[in-house]
Design a protein around this motif. Structure first.
Motif, PDB file in Angstrom:
ATOM      1  N   LEU A 141      -0.514 -16.495  14.947  1.00  0.00           N
ATOM      2  CA  LEU A 141      -1.109 -16.104  13.651  1.00  0.00           C
ATOM      3  C   LEU A 141      -1.835 -15.017  13.788  1.00  0.00           C
ATOM      4  CD1 LEU A 141      -3.073 -20.002  14.366  1.00  0.00           C
ATOM      5  CD2 LEU A 141      -1.091 -18.897  12.076  1.00  0.00           C
ATOM      6  N   ALA A 142      -1.942 -14.285  14.917  1.00  0.00           N
ATOM      7  CA  ALA A 142      -2.946 -13.006  14.211  1.00  0.00           C
ATOM      8  C   ALA A 142      -2.223 -12.170  13.716  1.00  0.00           C
ATOM      9  CB  ALA A 142      -2.347 -12.367  15.939  1.00  0.00           C
ATOM     10  N   GLY A 143      -0.692 -12.282  13.408  1.00  0.00           N
ATOM     11  CA  GLY A 143      -0.513 -11.215  12.214  1.00  0.00           C
ATOM     12  C   GLY A 143      -0.871 -11.057  10.550  1.00  0.00           C
ATOM     13  N   PRO A 144      -1.537 -12.713  10.467  1.00  0.00           N
ATOM     14  CA  PRO A 144      -1.776 -12.709   8.898  1.00  0.00           C
ATOM     15  C   PRO A 144      -3.689 -12.952   9.220  1.00  0.00           C
ATOM     16  CG  PRO A 144      -0.685 -14.876   9.252  1.00  0.00           C
ATOM     17  CD  PRO A 144      -0.582 -14.074  10.332  1.00  0.00           C
ATOM     18  N   ILE A 145      -4.311 -13.097  10.237  1.00  0.00           N
ATOM     19  CA  ILE A 145      -5.867 -12.682  10.991  1.00  0.00           C
ATOM     20  C   ILE A 145      -5.922 -11.281  10.623  1.00  0.00           C
ATOM     21  CG2 ILE A 145      -7.085 -13.200  11.996  1.00  0.00           C
ATOM     22  CD1 ILE A 145      -6.069 -15.452  12.800  1.00  0.00           C
ATOM     23  N   GLY A 146      -5.184 -11.265  11.546  1.00  0.00           N
ATOM     24  CA  GLY A 146      -5.128  -9.417  11.408  1.00  0.00           C
ATOM     25  C   GLY A 146      -5.060  -8.518  10.238  1.00  0.00           C
ATOM     26  N   THR A 147      -4.079  -8.911   9.700  1.00  0.00           N
ATOM     27  CA  THR A 147      -3.766  -7.895   8.613  1.00  0.00           C
ATOM     28  C   THR A 147      -5.815  -8.628   7.077  1.00  0.00           C
ATOM     29  OG1 THR A 147      -1.524  -8.834   8.104  1.00  0.00           O
ATOM     30  CG2 THR A 147      -2.360  -8.091   6.650  1.00  0.00           C
ATOM     31  N   VAL A 148      -5.514  -9.873   7.322  1.00  0.00           N
ATOM     32  CA  VAL A 148      -6.890  -9.486   6.407  1.00  0.00           C
ATOM     33  C   VAL A 148      -8.254  -9.472   6.943  1.00  0.00           C
ATOM     34  CG1 VAL A 148      -8.318 -11.193   5.606  1.00  0.00           C
ATOM     35  CG2 VAL A 148      -5.913 -11.894   5.385  1.00  0.00           C
ATOM     36  N   ALA A 149      -8.207  -9.278   8.369  1.00  0.00           N
ATOM     37  CA  ALA A 149      -9.733  -9.224   8.883  1.00  0.00           C
ATOM     38  C   ALA A 149      -9.227  -7.675   8.486  1.00  0.00           C
ATOM     39  CB  ALA A 149      -9.750  -9.309  10.543  1.00  0.00           C
ATOM     40  N   GLY A 189       1.432 -22.393   4.605  1.00  0.00           N
ATOM     41  CA  GLY A 189       0.569 -22.917   4.619  1.00  0.00           C
ATOM     42  C   GLY A 189      -0.910 -22.297   4.632  1.00  0.00           C
ATOM     43  N   ARG A 190      -1.693 -22.192   5.282  1.00  0.00           N
ATOM     44  CA  ARG A 190      -2.877 -21.431   5.450  1.00  0.00           C
ATOM     45  C   ARG A 190      -2.642 -20.141   6.059  1.00  0.00           C
ATOM     46  NH1 ARG A 190      -8.097 -24.431   6.147  1.00  0.00           N
ATOM     47  NH2 ARG A 190      -8.280 -25.980   4.422  1.00  0.00           N
ATOM     48  N   PRO A 191      -1.408 -20.412   6.825  1.00  0.00           N
ATOM     49  CA  PRO A 191      -1.453 -18.160   7.335  1.00  0.00           C
ATOM     50  C   PRO A 191      -0.747 -17.581   6.042  1.00  0.00           C
ATOM     51  CG  PRO A 191      -0.542 -20.235   8.843  1.00  0.00           C
ATOM     52  CD  PRO A 191      -1.073 -20.838   7.817  1.00  0.00           C
ATOM     53  N   LEU A 192       0.238 -18.339   5.454  1.00  0.00           N
ATOM     54  CA  LEU A 192       1.023 -17.669   4.039  1.00  0.00           C
ATOM     55  C   LEU A 192      -0.124 -17.171   3.432  1.00  0.00           C
ATOM     56  CD1 LEU A 192       3.241 -16.726   3.049  1.00  0.00           C
ATOM     57  CD2 LEU A 192       3.431 -18.937   1.882  1.00  0.00           C
ATOM     58  N   ALA A 193      -1.432 -17.760   2.326  1.00  0.00           N
ATOM     59  CA  ALA A 193      -2.099 -17.590   2.362  1.00  0.00           C
ATOM     60  C   ALA A 193      -2.947 -15.916   2.388  1.00  0.00           C
ATOM     61  CB  ALA A 193      -3.231 -19.165   2.389  1.00  0.00           C
ATOM     62  N   LEU A 194      -2.914 -16.549   3.147  1.00  0.00           N
ATOM     63  CA  LEU A 194      -3.902 -15.025   4.349  1.00  0.00           C
ATOM     64  C   LEU A 194      -2.759 -14.067   4.239  1.00  0.00           C
ATOM     65  CD1 LEU A 194      -5.746 -16.225   7.412  1.00  0.00           C
ATOM     66  CD2 LEU A 194      -6.391 -16.070   4.828  1.00  0.00           C
ATOM     67  N   VAL A 195      -1.557 -14.086   4.348  1.00  0.00           N
ATOM     68  CA  VAL A 195      -0.787 -12.989   4.255  1.00  0.00           C
ATOM     69  C   VAL A 195      -0.615 -12.919   2.812  1.00  0.00           C
ATOM     70  CG1 VAL A 195       1.868 -12.865   4.115  1.00  0.00           C
ATOM     71  CG2 VAL A 195       1.048 -13.729   5.827  1.00  0.00           C
ATOM     72  N   LEU A 196      -0.485 -13.327   2.132  1.00  0.00           N
ATOM     73  CA  LEU A 196      -0.633 -13.086   0.354  1.00  0.00           C
ATOM     74  C   LEU A 196      -2.069 -12.115  -0.082  1.00  0.00           C
ATOM     75  CD1 LEU A 196       1.273 -16.092  -1.195  1.00  0.00           C
ATOM     76  CD2 LEU A 196       2.187 -13.927  -0.575  1.00  0.00           C
ATOM     77  N   TYR A 197      -2.537 -13.006   0.461  1.00  0.00           N
ATOM     78  CA  TYR A 197      -3.794 -12.566  -0.144  1.00  0.00           C
ATOM     79  C   TYR A 197      -4.129 -11.139   0.489  1.00  0.00           C
ATOM     80  CZ  TYR A 197      -9.043 -11.809  -0.224  1.00  0.00           C
ATOM     81  OH  TYR A 197     -10.321 -11.206   0.217  1.00  0.00           O
ATOM     82  N   GLY A 198      -4.643 -10.995   1.924  1.00  0.00           N
ATOM     83  CA  GLY A 198      -4.357  -9.694   3.039  1.00  0.00           C
ATOM     84  C   GLY A 198      -3.246  -8.686   2.434  1.00  0.00           C
ATOM     85  N   ALA A 199      -1.690  -9.025   1.564  1.00  0.00           N
ATOM     86  CA  ALA A 199      -1.177  -7.494   1.041  1.00  0.00           C
ATOM     87  C   ALA A 199      -2.239  -7.418  -0.341  1.00  0.00           C
ATOM     88  CB  ALA A 199       0.736  -8.523   0.881  1.00  0.00           C
ATOM     89  N   SER A 200      -2.490  -8.759  -0.815  1.00  0.00           N
ATOM     90  CA  SER A 200      -3.265  -7.895  -2.276  1.00  0.00           C
ATOM     91  C   SER A 200      -4.401  -7.037  -1.977  1.00  0.00           C
ATOM     92  CB  SER A 200      -3.362  -8.736  -3.279  1.00  0.00           C
ATOM     93  OG  SER A 200      -4.532 -10.192  -2.048  1.00  0.00           O
ATOM     94  N   LEU A 201      -4.916  -7.623  -0.524  1.00  0.00           N
ATOM     95  CA  LEU A 201      -5.998  -6.563  -0.027  1.00  0.00           C
ATOM     96  C   LEU A 201      -5.958  -5.390   0.201  1.00  0.00           C
ATOM     97  CD1 LEU A 201      -9.172  -7.416   0.579  1.00  0.00           C
ATOM     98  CD2 LEU A 201      -8.596  -7.669   2.794  1.00  0.00           C
ATOM     99  N   LYS A 202      -4.753  -4.509   0.289  1.00  0.00           N
ATOM    100  CA  LYS A 202      -4.088  -3.949   0.909  1.00  0.00           C
ATOM    101  C   LYS A 202      -3.844  -2.846  -0.401  1.00  0.00           C
ATOM    102  CE  LYS A 202      -0.997  -1.716   4.620  1.00  0.00           C
ATOM    103  NZ  LYS A 202       0.839  -2.310   4.882  1.00  0.00           N
TER     104      LYS A 202
END
Lengths: 646, 308
Positions: free
Chosen positions: B71-79, B223-236
């Motif tokens: 879970l650290a991957g998705p969280i870290g990307t977004v944070a 689920g939610r981790p994937l949502a964070l991954v997608l959101y993180g990519a768009s944030l980048k």
């Protein structure tokens, strides 16, 4: 000073009771070492917080001159890891190397000795105690490396170490002789201006660079370092990598503090050596399969980063740019402390893994994150810090160096500081790759062997020291402004010019801290948001629909690094064997790859082999016949007689 | 100046809202452009918003090999993306938290995101994800120097170490600096495409796991981790896109005009990325390092030009 000496005594005798006690030897040693560490660090913190500099002098005339031992800010800074890491190692040793292991009593005794000699070395401001501490440290470390002395690998590593360290000491004798001939006494003191430019000054620089560089493991002189760190017990490796090699840096820092006007090329040499060690260190680390050898190469890399900082600071000093001087030296000195913390942490957690599995080979690990969660977290924290990633301490020291070298771009017409900048960027990216490889291979995926499957978490006595070190890493990373005044004092005692700008003016450390907390805060919120997603049933990894994947199908550590190692083939010269598949029905194939050490295996080994072969010819003269030896004596006497007459 | 018209707090609020809400629009725009150029009608522009809403209600599945690091991957990307978004200026509208040396933090935050993403991929023990992770760290070792050499050139040109002055300071984009700036932007454009896993380095829509770089690392997230991954990519995409565009944006008199210019710039960027993706094929994997080295060379030449 009294506090410090008391701490030294505590540390020195820490292993002694254990020799006589039947049980609890490790616990007693840990308590004594811990007490000593608290006392010693209290003394050091008092000096770093602005307290008076303590000096110890002795009455005999040659020793009285300018102080034998001095607890100045430089000594105080270096003494922090010198006390902290052996104490952590002693606590760790209770569980890691208990009385059932071979030589456990001897190990504890000598660990105390090593710590005491290190403590002596750090405060020495006179050639005599300095060399005493230096040799004592070297011999104690040799004995510690030789703990498992029945293994041929250990014998070889210890032997190489002994030869290297004595070669280095020889250079130091020369350096101190030059020093004494200039200043007239054996105490350390500021040398006259313009001395550094003379040929004597040049000789002093090269001798110090050789002697101290050999101990620090600067790239072409690192040949003893990887095998020694791998062969020693892990808590000893953590002390060696965290503290012992820093003594080489201490020596260089002392040298720089004597010279009011170092020439530009001194700084440039340090900088180039730093870039070399840093980049080659991490590049060779990428090619290793042995967890502890990998960490040892990272020590070389971090010594490189420290040298980059020292070079930057020296150039700033020689060209009269106090800003560059402060940022370079502050980055280097903070990295000394930081590296001790996170490398100590990494070696201790690697030790837990080695303890649980009985192997150091990365390809025989895997899946330990579930079996050893705390060790895994500790190793992750160490990797995080050593890659220089925010918000841990490694980032802060690298940040000083980046800011210093970016600022230097504006001060000089010739952009030499680009060396620091690009070296740091390359080191950062490669270190990240290397620690992703190490953490992934050891702790993630599924276990590759039975031993890895059966692994269990380390006892609490081994986890506590890791916790202490990880917390220190986090504190420095989250609140760097707390240590800035202490760093100012150390940098001030290094610089000849009186008014150096304080770090708080030069850098925006509070902003760094605010953003670090923002990062943590947002991560915590996201974690809370994810938590409800409770784990489902026991599902396999998706693996593109293939449900019967076995552990051997995982991406191995070597395959992970293969892209980078292959890309740097011209630099690393990897050797590989086997792997060709031939025929319609190929038989079982084996494949192995290995990145040999360039200096040890390609230069030192062949050279010494030739020397050894040459030396064999000398045996002709030493045939063991007494009358032949008498003939030699007679001939020598005759020759001398002729020479005297002529 | 813009600061006098609208209080700083409103600027901050707009910055924060843009940072939080706008990112998912960018992939939608790029996909729309690609679809139109290919003669399809394509998914709606807001598709990623719908996807995120859907995913945040879905149950996440975890492989039995994973730990919390997964879970650290998705969280870290977004944070890391959010904090980096506070450091980069969105056009001439002021940065919330500029300070000296923030460029380094900016670059290292992306390093942190990469580190955690790679670890979270390796946590599954899948050799596909290991392969993607290995490619990611290999290629980023080449992207990093290009990024830093670009920073060095701009730091030299603007005598500053803060992103907002380096990208938008007076004199950036004019006179002597124009030539080097173009080269830096060329280098960064390459970094931008590589870091965001776009064609010609990586194909976000590819369907063969063996050829993926970034996408393969997140195969096991749901689920939610994937949502964070997608959101993180768009944030980048937004944050690095802002960095890339900033020096090109004209300065206007009113704050709201500056915001409009910024949004228009983002639109143009999405258009450009969509056009590049429609017109080029992705490189063979062995060619990617050469492409990235071209980025390093462009930044290095920019620096050389500043010296003469």
């Amino acid at each position: 000073m009294r506090l410090y000496l008391l701490a030294m005594v505590f540390v020195l005798i820490s292993g002694l009771p254990g020799v006589f006690l039947r049980r609890w030897g490790g616990e007693v040693a840990a308590v004594l070492m811990g007490l000593g560490a608290l006392l010693g660090m209290a003394a050091a913190v008092r000096v770093l917080a602005g307290g008076p500099v303590a000096v110890l002098t002795l009455p005999p005339a040659p020793l009285a001159s300018a102080g034998l031992l001095t607890l100045d800010p430089i000594a105080a800074l270096f003494s922090l890891p010198v006390f902290l890491l052996p104490a952590c190692a002693a606590i760790y040793g209770i569980g890691y190397w208990d009385d059932h292991q071979e030589n456990a009593r001897r190990l504890r005794l000598v660990l105390g000795l090593l710590a005491a000699f290190l403590a002596l070395l750090v405060v020495s401001t006179h050639a005599l105690p300095f060399l005493l501490g230096w040799e004592g440290m070297a011999i104690a470390a040799f004995l510690l490396v030789m703990t498992e002395d029945r293994l041929p690998e250990v014998q070889r590593a210890g032997w190489i170490y002994l030869v290297c360290t004595h070669t280095g000491t020889l250079a130091l004798f020369g350096a101190f002789a030059i020093l004494a001939s200039v200043s007239g006494h054996w105490a350390f003191s500021t040398l006259p201006r313009a001395f550094a430019g003379t040929s004597q000054g040049t000789a002093l620089f090269w001798l110090c660079l050789f002697g101290f560089g050999l101990k620090a493991g600067v790239m072409p002189l690192h040949l003893w370092l990887p095998s020694t760190h791998a062969a020693a017990p892990s808590h000893v490796s953590s002390v060696m990598s965290g503290v012992l090699i820093k003594m080489g840096i201490l020596g260089l820092v002392r040298l720089l503090s004597w010279i009011p006007d170092p020439p530009f090329w001194w700084g440039a040499t340090l900088m180039v050596l730093g870039a070399l060690s840093g980049i080659l260190g991490v590049a060779f680390a990428l090619g290793q399969h042995d967890l502890k050898r990998l960490l040892a190469y990272h020590s070389i890399e971090n010594i490189g980063i420290i040298l980059l900082g020292l070079g930057l600071g020296t150039i700033g000093k020689s060209t009269g740019h106090p800003v560059i001087q402060v940022l370079g030296f502050a980055g280097a000195l903070l990295h000394v402390v930081n590296h001790s913390l996170f490398k100590g942490l990494l070696f201790l957690s690697a030790g837990s893994v080695v303890h649980a599995l009985g192997t150091r080979n990365l390809e025989q690990m895997g899946g330990l994150g579930q079996r050893m969660p705390w060790t895994s977290a500790a190793f992750l924290a160490g990797s995080w810090a050593i890659c220089g990633l925010p918000p841990l301490n490694g980032f802060v020291s690298e940040w000083f160096l980046y800011v210093g070298s970016f600022r230097a771009l504006g001060f000089y017409p010739w952009p030499w500081s680009l060396v620091v900048l690009t070296a740091l960027a390359i080191i950062g990216a490669l270190a990240l790759a290397c620690f992703a490889k190490a953490y992934g291979a050891v702790f993630q995926g599924t276990p590759r062997t039975r031993a890895a499957e059966a692994a269990h978490e380390a006892p609490r006595s081994m986890l506590i020291p890791m916790g202490i070190l990880a917390t220190s890493c986090a504190v420095i990373g989250l609140a760097p402004m707390l240590i800035a005044p202490a760093l100012d004092r150390v940098v001030g005692s290094l610089g000849a010019s009186t008014d150096l700008p304080p770090l708080s003016l030069l850098s925006s450390l509070p902003s760094l801290s605010i953003l670090a907390f923002l990062l943590l805060g947002s991560a915590w919120l996201l974690w809370r948001w994810l938590r409800p997603a409770a784990p489902g049933g026991p599902l396999p990894t998706w693996d593109c629909g293939y449900a019967a994947a076995n552990p051997r199908m995982q991406y191995s550590a070597s395959s992970f690094a293969d892209g980078l190692v292959g890309g740097m083939r011209w630099l690393l010269w990897p050797r590989s064997s086997g792997g060709e598949v031939a025929g319609t029905f190929p038989s079982t194939q084996a494949y192995g790859s290995h990145v040999p050490d360039p200096v040890l295996e390609r230069i030192a080994d062949p050279v010494f082999r030739v020397v050894a072969t040459g030396a064999a010819f000398l045996r002709f003269f030493q045939g063991g016949q007494v009358h032949l030896y008498l003939l030699y004596v007679l001939l020598t006497l005759l020759a001398l007689l002729l020479w005297m007459v002529a | 100046m813009s600061q006098s018209l609208i209080p700083t707090s409103i600027q901050w609020a707009v910055h924060l809202l843009t940072l939080l809400l706008l990112p998912p629009l960018l992939p939608g725009l790029i996909n729309k452009v690609k679809a139109l150029l290919a003669g399809r009608s394509g998914p709606p522009v807001l598709q990623l918003y719908y996807d995120l809403a859907k995913l945040s209600h879905k149950r996440a599945l975890f492989s039995r090999t994973t730990t919390w690091v997964f879970l650290a991957g998705p969280i870290g990307t977004v944070a890391a993306g959010l904090v980096a978004g506070l450091l980069v200026p969105f056009g001439h509208t002021g940065t919330p938290l500029p300070f000296e040396g923030d460029v380094i933090l900016f670059a290292y935050l992306f390093g942190l995101a990469r580190f955690l993403t790679v670890l979270s991929a390796l946590d599954t023990g899948s050799s596909f994800e290991g392969m993607g992770a290995a490619r990611e760290v290999t290629f980023s070792a080449l992207a990093e120097p290009a990024l830093f050499l670009g920073f060095a050139a701009l730091a030299k040109a603007s005598s500053s170490l803060s992103l907002s002055t380096m990208l938008l300071g007076p004199g950036v984009g004019s006179g002597r600096i124009a030539g080097p700036l173009i080269l830096v932007l060329v280098g960064w454009a390459i970094v931008f495409l590589a870091e965001n896993a776009r064609i010609p380095v990586d194909d976000p829509n590819t369907h063969l796991e063996l050829t993926m770089i970034h996408e393969v690392m997140v195969l096991d997230h749901s689920g939610r981790p994937l949502a964070l991954v997608l959101y993180g990519a768009s944030l980048k995409l937004l944050v690095l896109g802002a960095m890339l565009m900033d020096p090109l944006l004209p300065r206007t008199t009113h704050a709201w005009q500056n915001w409009l210019v910024f949004y228009a710039g983002l639109g143009v960027l999405a258009l450009a990325v969509g056009a590049v993706e429609s017109m080029t094929a992705r490189f063979r994997m062995t060619k990617v390092p050469q492409f990235l080295i071209a980025g390093i060379l462009a930044s290095a030449f920019a620096f050389l030009l500043l010296l003469v």
